[in-house]
Design an enzyme around this catalytic site. Sequence first.
Site, PDB file in Angstrom:
ATOM      1  N   TYR A  87    -100.027 -17.888 -43.457  1.00 44.45           N
ATOM      2  CA  TYR A  87    -100.796 -18.330 -42.277  1.00 44.45           C
ATOM      3  C   TYR A  87     -99.888 -19.130 -41.333  1.00 44.45           C
ATOM      4  CZ  TYR A  87    -103.554 -21.370 -39.373  1.00 44.45           C
ATOM      5  OH  TYR A  87    -104.042 -22.055 -38.287  1.00 44.45           O
ATOM      6  N   ASN A 107    -115.203 -10.464 -33.313  1.00 44.76           N
ATOM      7  CA  ASN A 107    -115.581  -9.358 -34.230  1.00 44.76           C
ATOM      8  C   ASN A 107    -116.435  -9.856 -35.397  1.00 44.76           C
ATOM      9  OD1 ASN A 107    -113.850 -10.698 -35.895  1.00 44.76           O
ATOM     10  ND2 ASN A 107    -112.347  -9.040 -36.097  1.00 44.76           N
ATOM     11  N   PHE A 110    -104.272 -30.196 -35.824  1.00 44.00           N
ATOM     12  CA  PHE A 110    -104.145 -30.735 -37.164  1.00 44.00           C
ATOM     13  C   PHE A 110    -105.390 -30.286 -37.918  1.00 44.00           C
ATOM     14  CE2 PHE A 110    -100.042 -32.807 -37.379  1.00 44.00           C
ATOM     15  CZ  PHE A 110     -99.596 -32.423 -36.132  1.00 44.00           C
ATOM     16  N   PRO A 137    -101.307 -23.726 -54.190  1.00 39.39           N
ATOM     17  CA  PRO A 137    -100.079 -23.173 -53.585  1.00 39.39           C
ATOM     18  C   PRO A 137    -100.193 -23.143 -52.062  1.00 39.39           C
ATOM     19  CG  PRO A 137    -100.857 -21.777 -55.385  1.00 39.39           C
ATOM     20  CD  PRO A 137    -101.936 -22.807 -55.145  1.00 39.39           C
ATOM     21  N   GLY A 138     -99.127 -23.529 -51.380  1.00 36.55           N
ATOM     22  CA  GLY A 138     -99.124 -23.476 -49.911  1.00 36.55           C
ATOM     23  C   GLY A 138     -99.422 -24.817 -49.268  1.00 36.55           C
ATOM     24  N   LYS A 168     -98.302 -18.290 -37.329  1.00 31.39           N
ATOM     25  CA  LYS A 168     -98.359 -19.173 -36.153  1.00 31.39           C
ATOM     26  C   LYS A 168     -96.948 -19.432 -35.607  1.00 31.39           C
ATOM     27  CE  LYS A 168    -102.802 -19.742 -35.873  1.00 31.39           C
ATOM     28  NZ  LYS A 168    -103.554 -19.137 -34.743  1.00 31.39           N
ATOM     29  N   SER A 172    -101.077 -24.365 -34.734  1.00 24.83           N
ATOM     30  CA  SER A 172    -101.460 -25.187 -35.886  1.00 24.83           C
ATOM     31  C   SER A 172    -100.310 -26.059 -36.341  1.00 24.83           C
ATOM     32  CB  SER A 172    -101.858 -24.243 -37.036  1.00 24.83           C
ATOM     33  OG  SER A 172    -101.930 -24.949 -38.251  1.00 24.83           O
TER      34      SER A 172
HETATM   35  C1  WQD Z   1    -107.088 -30.065 -46.635  1.00 22.68           C
HETATM   36  C2  WQD Z   1    -106.758 -30.826 -47.907  1.00 22.68           C
HETATM   37  C3  WQD Z   1    -106.263 -29.439 -49.778  1.00 22.68           C
HETATM   38  C4  WQD Z   1    -110.236 -27.717 -50.290  1.00 22.68           C
HETATM   39  C5  WQD Z   1    -106.209 -26.595 -42.317  1.00 22.68           C
HETATM   40  C6  WQD Z   1    -106.527 -25.279 -41.727  1.00 22.68           C
HETATM   41  C7  WQD Z   1    -105.358 -24.757 -40.956  1.00 22.68           C
HETATM   42  C8  WQD Z   1    -104.794 -25.811 -40.029  1.00 22.68           C
HETATM   43  C9  WQD Z   1    -104.506 -27.095 -40.771  1.00 22.68           C
HETATM   44  C10 WQD Z   1    -105.759 -25.329 -37.884  1.00 22.68           C
HETATM   45  C11 WQD Z   1    -105.595 -30.209 -48.665  1.00 22.68           C
HETATM   46  C12 WQD Z   1    -107.527 -30.267 -50.020  1.00 22.68           C
HETATM   47  C13 WQD Z   1    -109.175 -28.455 -49.790  1.00 22.68           C
HETATM   48  C14 WQD Z   1    -110.740 -28.002 -51.578  1.00 22.68           C
HETATM   49  C15 WQD Z   1    -109.132 -29.762 -51.794  1.00 22.68           C
HETATM   50  N1  WQD Z   1    -105.673 -26.085 -38.952  1.00 22.68           N
HETATM   51  N2  WQD Z   1    -108.645 -29.461 -50.533  1.00 22.68           N
HETATM   52  N3  WQD Z   1    -110.169 -29.033 -52.289  1.00 22.68           N
HETATM   53  O1  WQD Z   1    -104.922 -26.602 -45.809  1.00 22.68           O
HETATM   54  O2  WQD Z   1    -104.701 -28.712 -44.423  1.00 22.68           O
HETATM   55  O3  WQD Z   1    -105.253 -26.479 -43.349  1.00 22.68           O
HETATM   56  O4  WQD Z   1    -105.747 -27.490 -41.373  1.00 22.68           O
HETATM   57  O5  WQD Z   1    -105.130 -24.389 -37.594  1.00 22.68           O
HETATM   58  O6  WQD Z   1    -105.852 -23.661 -40.230  1.00 22.68           O
HETATM   59  O7  WQD Z   1    -106.848 -24.412 -42.779  1.00 22.68           O
HETATM   60  O8  WQD Z   1    -106.938 -27.691 -44.722  1.00 22.68           O
HETATM   61  O9  WQD Z   1    -109.196 -28.214 -45.526  1.00 22.68           O
HETATM   62  O10 WQD Z   1    -107.927 -26.331 -46.652  1.00 22.68           O
HETATM   63  O11 WQD Z   1    -107.210 -28.692 -47.006  1.00 22.68           O
HETATM   64  O12 WQD Z   1    -108.613 -30.679 -52.449  1.00 22.68           O
HETATM   65  O13 WQD Z   1    -111.688 -27.373 -52.098  1.00 22.68           O
HETATM   66  O14 WQD Z   1    -107.892 -30.778 -48.754  1.00 22.68           O
HETATM   67  O15 WQD Z   1    -105.461 -29.388 -50.956  1.00 22.68           O
HETATM   68  O16 WQD Z   1    -104.837 -31.248 -49.236  1.00 22.68           O
HETATM   69  P1  WQD Z   1    -105.360 -27.407 -44.652  1.00 22.68           P
HETATM   70  P2  WQD Z   1    -107.892 -27.671 -45.996  1.00 22.68           P
END
Ligand code: WQD
Length: 339
Positions: free
Chosen positions: A151, A33, A181, A297-298, A155, A126
């Site tokens: 999120y 979509n 990952f 957060p999260g 999953k 995930s």
């Molecule tokens: C990675 C690290 C942030 C942005 C992702 C996908 C999720 C799943 C797992 C597939 C974290 C840090 C990020 C920024 C930062 N994969 N960061 N500044 O949250 O591990 O999750 O992988 O399904 O779908 O979203 O990935 O890239 O958002 O963050 O410091 O501007 O980078 O805190 O430690 P995340 P991410």
Amino acid sequence: MKKVLVTGGAGFIGSHTAVELENASYTPVIIDNFSNSDRSVIDRLGEIMNTTPTLIEGDCSDETLLHRVFEEHGPFDGVIHFAAYKAVGESVRNPLKYYKNNLRSTEVLMQCMIEHGCKNLVFSSSCTVYGQPDALPVTETTPFQPANSPYGYTKQVCERMINEVVAANEGQFSSILLRYFNPIGAHPSGLIGELPLGRPENLIPYITQTAAGWRDELVVFGDDYDTADGTCVRDFIHVVDLAKAHVAALTYMESHDLTTEAVNLGTGDGVTVKQVIDTFEEATGVKFNWRMGDRRPGDVEKIYASSAKANDMLNWKTEKSLKDALVDAWNWQQKLPKP
Ligand code: WQD
């Protein structure tokens, strides 16, 4: 050729998987979509692939549309279900968007698959299903912690839905749950890659967009974690390696009576956010603005995979390094027109 329905196939991982499906003599049929991808991806897939994949524009939650897709474009040997929202941070800010889309699309898809006799489902799951694991590396038997974000919870719920539907339709339906990952990088051609609409939630596109001058600076979310340098640890896997694992999962299902199997897809190496920044700058020679900021957060503190089951069961292992992924991501970024 064996046809495979790829939901969300114009997205980051879906588009790379379409390429690898054709390389393995499958015919991908894409439904998307374009809520988090660009239509131009389909044309660029046509440049990479021998045949531009068939595209149906629409939402997987639309039951009428999905039945029509199975009737007009099937029968399908299998379905790879990517269509979902996937940004941890955004899901905390807008949970209903995630519950509605990620759960409903999976429910409708399984209903259609059963009614149209399509047995094999590869589900895009995930590592976020684990929450913050007590022990590392994470194996497929690592117990789920309460999800750290809406999120991650979608999953967990989808995996349970699939397990229960498979159990209730014994022998008629099987599934492999691929627990990604951190997917990063781009196709070496630079024709497809990660292009989130608007401000990137994920680390690597934020790095490449900052390095390219699209963003003023990267904020690193927290440097007070219990890790080597205080920044979070993640297991970053090249998207092409990840795409090949989806083909391996389909091939496995074609030759095995299966119910439901979960499989981790990671490199097995945990690296910190700061190490990623350093590796990017070393690999590309490009330095960019960044600063330390507050935690997001999260976020979980550290997580990385044991990929032993994928190695043994799917005869699959990663072939590309973190450096390969960052170089490919930068190559892709440099080809993008500045918005
Ligand atoms: C990675 C690290 C942030 C942005 C992702 C996908 C999720 C799943 C797992 C597939 C974290 C840090 C990020 C920024 C930062 N994969 N960061 N500044 O949250 O591990 O999750 O992988 O399904 O779908 O979203 O990935 O890239 O958002 O963050 O410091 O501007 O980078 O805190 O430690 P995340 P991410």
